[in-house]
Write a protein that holds these residues in place. Structure first.
Motif, PDB file in Angstrom:
ATOM      1  N   UNK A   1       0.839  -1.202   0.000  1.00 25.38           N
ATOM      2  CA  UNK A   1       0.000   0.000   0.000  1.00 25.38           C
ATOM      3  C   UNK A   1       0.871   1.247   0.000  1.00 25.38           C
ATOM      4  N   UNK A   2       1.947   1.214   0.769  1.00 26.54           N
ATOM      5  CA  UNK A   2       2.865   2.353   0.796  1.00 26.54           C
ATOM      6  C   UNK A   2       3.457   2.606  -0.581  1.00 26.54           C
ATOM      7  N   UNK A   3       3.851   1.539  -1.265  1.00 25.64           N
ATOM      8  CA  UNK A   3       4.415   1.692  -2.607  1.00 25.64           C
ATOM      9  C   UNK A   3       3.399   2.303  -3.563  1.00 25.64           C
ATOM     10  N   UNK A   4       2.139   1.891  -3.449  1.00 23.29           N
ATOM     11  CA  UNK A   4       1.097   2.401  -4.339  1.00 23.29           C
ATOM     12  C   UNK A   4       0.858   3.887  -4.105  1.00 23.29           C
ATOM     13  N   UNK A   5       0.699   4.290  -2.835  1.00 22.72           N
ATOM     14  CA  UNK A   5       0.400   5.703  -2.563  1.00 22.72           C
ATOM     15  C   UNK A   5       1.592   6.588  -2.922  1.00 22.72           C
ATOM     16  N   UNK A   6       2.817   6.087  -2.682  1.00 17.84           N
ATOM     17  CA  UNK A   6       3.995   6.849  -3.094  1.00 17.84           C
ATOM     18  C   UNK A   6       4.043   6.996  -4.611  1.00 17.84           C
ATOM     19  N   UNK A   7       3.745   5.907  -5.319  1.00 14.14           N
ATOM     20  CA  UNK A   7       3.769   5.919  -6.777  1.00 14.14           C
ATOM     21  C   UNK A   7       2.744   6.912  -7.306  1.00 14.14           C
ATOM     22  N   UNK A   8       1.544   6.890  -6.736  1.00  9.10           N
ATOM     23  CA  UNK A   8       0.501   7.823  -7.177  1.00  9.10           C
ATOM     24  C   UNK A   8       0.944   9.262  -6.923  1.00  9.10           C
ATOM     25  N   UNK A   9       1.490   9.529  -5.745  1.00 10.10           N
ATOM     26  CA  UNK A   9       1.903  10.887  -5.396  1.00 10.10           C
ATOM     27  C   UNK A   9       3.012  11.384  -6.314  1.00 10.10           C
ATOM     28  N   UNK A  10       3.996  10.525  -6.614  1.00  7.51           N
ATOM     29  CA  UNK A  10       5.150  10.942  -7.406  1.00  7.51           C
ATOM     30  C   UNK A  10       4.829  10.998  -8.894  1.00  7.51           C
ATOM     31  N   UNK A  11       4.308   9.891  -9.419  1.00  9.76           N
ATOM     32  CA  UNK A  11       4.161   9.758 -10.870  1.00  9.76           C
ATOM     33  C   UNK A  11       2.771  10.127 -11.368  1.00  9.76           C
ATOM     34  N   UNK A  12       1.830  10.320 -10.459  1.00  6.50           N
ATOM     35  CA  UNK A  12       0.476  10.669 -10.874  1.00  6.50           C
ATOM     36  C   UNK A  12       0.233  12.155 -10.978  1.00  6.50           C
ATOM     37  N   UNK A  13       1.287  12.941 -10.795  1.00 10.37           N
ATOM     38  CA  UNK A  13       1.114  14.402 -10.850  1.00 10.37           C
ATOM     39  C   UNK A  13       1.771  14.983 -12.101  1.00 10.37           C
ATOM     40  N   UNK A  14       3.017  15.456 -12.023  1.00  5.01           N
ATOM     41  CA  UNK A  14       3.634  16.110 -13.176  1.00  5.01           C
ATOM     42  C   UNK A  14       3.719  15.230 -14.419  1.00  5.01           C
ATOM     43  N   UNK A  15       4.134  13.973 -14.307  1.00  2.00           N
ATOM     44  CA  UNK A  15       4.152  13.143 -15.526  1.00  2.00           C
ATOM     45  C   UNK A  15       2.785  13.039 -16.187  1.00  2.00           C
ATOM     46  N   UNK A  16       1.733  12.867 -15.384  1.00  4.35           N
ATOM     47  CA  UNK A  16       0.380  12.763 -15.942  1.00  4.35           C
ATOM     48  C   UNK A  16      -0.063  14.100 -16.532  1.00  4.35           C
ATOM     49  N   UNK A  17       0.257  15.194 -15.855  1.00  2.02           N
ATOM     50  CA  UNK A  17      -0.106  16.517 -16.364  1.00  2.02           C
ATOM     51  C   UNK A  17       0.547  16.754 -17.723  1.00  2.02           C
ATOM     52  N   UNK A  18       1.839  16.457 -17.833  1.00  5.39           N
ATOM     53  CA  UNK A  18       2.566  16.706 -19.079  1.00  5.39           C
ATOM     54  C   UNK A  18       2.014  15.856 -20.221  1.00  5.39           C
ATOM     55  N   UNK A  19       1.834  14.552 -19.964  1.00  6.30           N
ATOM     56  CA  UNK A  19       1.321  13.661 -21.013  1.00  6.30           C
ATOM     57  C   UNK A  19      -0.077  14.100 -21.448  1.00  6.30           C
ATOM     58  N   UNK A  20      -0.925  14.446 -20.482  1.00  7.50           N
ATOM     59  CA  UNK A  20      -2.290  14.862 -20.805  1.00  7.50           C
ATOM     60  C   UNK A  20      -2.298  16.151 -21.630  1.00  7.50           C
ATOM     61  N   UNK A  21      -1.461  17.112 -21.259  1.00  8.12           N
ATOM     62  CA  UNK A  21      -1.448  18.376 -21.981  1.00  8.12           C
ATOM     63  C   UNK A  21      -0.929  18.203 -23.408  1.00  8.12           C
ATOM     64  N   UNK A  22       0.060  17.334 -23.585  1.00  7.07           N
ATOM     65  CA  UNK A  22       0.557  17.070 -24.939  1.00  7.07           C
ATOM     66  C   UNK A  22      -0.541  16.430 -25.785  1.00  7.07           C
ATOM     67  N   UNK A  23      -1.228  15.446 -25.216  1.00  4.14           N
ATOM     68  CA  UNK A  23      -2.320  14.767 -25.928  1.00  4.14           C
ATOM     69  C   UNK A  23      -3.443  15.744 -26.289  1.00  4.14           C
ATOM     70  N   UNK A  24      -3.826  16.583 -25.327  1.00  2.57           N
ATOM     71  CA  UNK A  24      -4.895  17.541 -25.584  1.00  2.57           C
ATOM     72  C   UNK A  24      -4.474  18.582 -26.613  1.00  2.57           C
ATOM     73  N   UNK A  25      -3.248  19.071 -26.517  1.00  2.54           N
ATOM     74  CA  UNK A  25      -2.782  20.075 -27.473  1.00  2.54           C
ATOM     75  C   UNK A  25      -2.773  19.520 -28.892  1.00  2.54           C
ATOM     76  N   UNK A  26      -2.476  18.236 -29.024  1.00  3.01           N
ATOM     77  CA  UNK A  26      -2.397  17.614 -30.357  1.00  3.01           C
ATOM     78  C   UNK A  26      -3.766  17.243 -30.906  1.00  3.01           C
ATOM     79  N   UNK A  27      -4.660  16.785 -30.014  1.00  6.53           N
ATOM     80  CA  UNK A  27      -5.919  16.217 -30.495  1.00  6.53           C
ATOM     81  C   UNK A  27      -7.171  16.978 -30.079  1.00  6.53           C
ATOM     82  N   UNK A  28      -7.110  17.729 -28.977  1.00  2.79           N
ATOM     83  CA  UNK A  28      -8.317  18.339 -28.402  1.00  2.79           C
ATOM     84  C   UNK A  28      -7.998  19.758 -27.915  1.00  2.79           C
ATOM     85  N   UNK A  29      -7.885  20.675 -28.851  1.00  2.00           N
ATOM     86  CA  UNK A  29      -7.431  22.037 -28.524  1.00  2.00           C
ATOM     87  C   UNK A  29      -8.340  22.754 -27.528  1.00  2.00           C
TER      88      UNK A  29
END
Length: 246
Positions: free
Chosen positions: A77-105
């Motif tokens: 559980x600790x590994x999961x919550x740490x993973x969500x906190x670390x990788x579920x923020x900036x990496x997800x924001x960047x990937x989502x914004x690139x996808x939206x900029x390319x496909x959904x302006x």
């Protein structure tokens, strides 16, 4: 649509996307510099932290220890919550914004505006009301992210981070904005589910890792909803201008 037209359309996107990337990068840089340069006196931040704990106890919102209990009893559980906190923020924001900029302006512009507006509001709170997070407030809670992973320090270098900027939680708030954007733009059920689940996981993780109080999460959500409402107003303004005769 023929191949030459598709190629021309794709090439026309690149200057716009690069311009938007520069604008977003500038906003993020300013956000981190102000967040990092307004590191307030420890005593003030700790007093505000005690005030928040007192408020939570008075209103029945003091759940930080309950959120961290499953983390203490399970490495998985600790590994999961740490993973969500670390990788579920900036990496997800960047990937989502690139996808939206390319496909959904339209959805990209809405997310961009919502993040910039709520980020500005958040910085005002960081400057005027510094708060020590639960991990630094002598509440007996463990900083699971720092103890178990170095990845977060790669994503957010200490020189850019104000450790007394717990209020509001833009980790939780911005993930909500990203979730709304994903849900709105998605055409598949799987992506819509991701858009719904991701903000919930992040809200739980920021508390379970002792980085934010419950009230911080509520404040973060409130601020980004204001930012989202302002972004929708800006979108309607752009649409009206687009319909105006030249």
């Amino acid at each position: 649509m023929d191949v030459s037209r598709v190629t021309a359309l794709r090439h026309s996107r690149f200057p716009w996307i690069l311009g938007q990337a520069g604008l977003v990068a500038l906003g993020v840089f300013v956000y981190f510099r102000i967040r990092g340069l307004t590191d307030a006196a420890r005593a003030t931040a700790e007093q505000h932290s005690r005030d928040i704990v007192d408020f939570e106890k008075a209103t029945g919102l003091h759940f930080e220890a309950a959120f961290q209990k499953p983390v203490e009893s399970s490495e998985a559980v600790e590994a999961v919550v740490n993973w969500v906190y670390i990788w579920g923020h900036w990496p997800v924001i960047i990937v989502t914004m690139v996808w939206l900029a390319w496909r959904h302006r339209p959805e990209f512009l809405r997310l961009r505006d919502g993040m910039l507006i709520s980020g500005a509001l958040g910085m005002l709170v960081f400057v005027t009301y510094p708060v020590a997070p639960p991990r630094l407030a002598n509440l007996g809670l463990v900083d699971t992210v720092t103890e178990s992973s170095r990845a977060y320090r790669w994503l957010q270098p200490p020189a850019f981070v104000n450790q007394y900027a717990a209020m509001p939680s833009l980790h939780a708030g911005w993930d909500l904005l990203v979730g709304i954007a994903i849900y709105t733009a998605a055409t598949s059920l799987a992506l819509k589910i991701v858009g719904c689940v991701m903000p919930v996981l992040m809200a739980g993780s920021v508390i379970a890792t002792a980085n934010h109080y419950v009230v911080d999460v509520i404040a973060g959500i409130a601020i980004v909803l204001v930012g989202h409402a302002a972004a929708l107003a800006l979108e309607r303004r752009r649409e009206r201008r687009g319909r105006e005769p030249s």
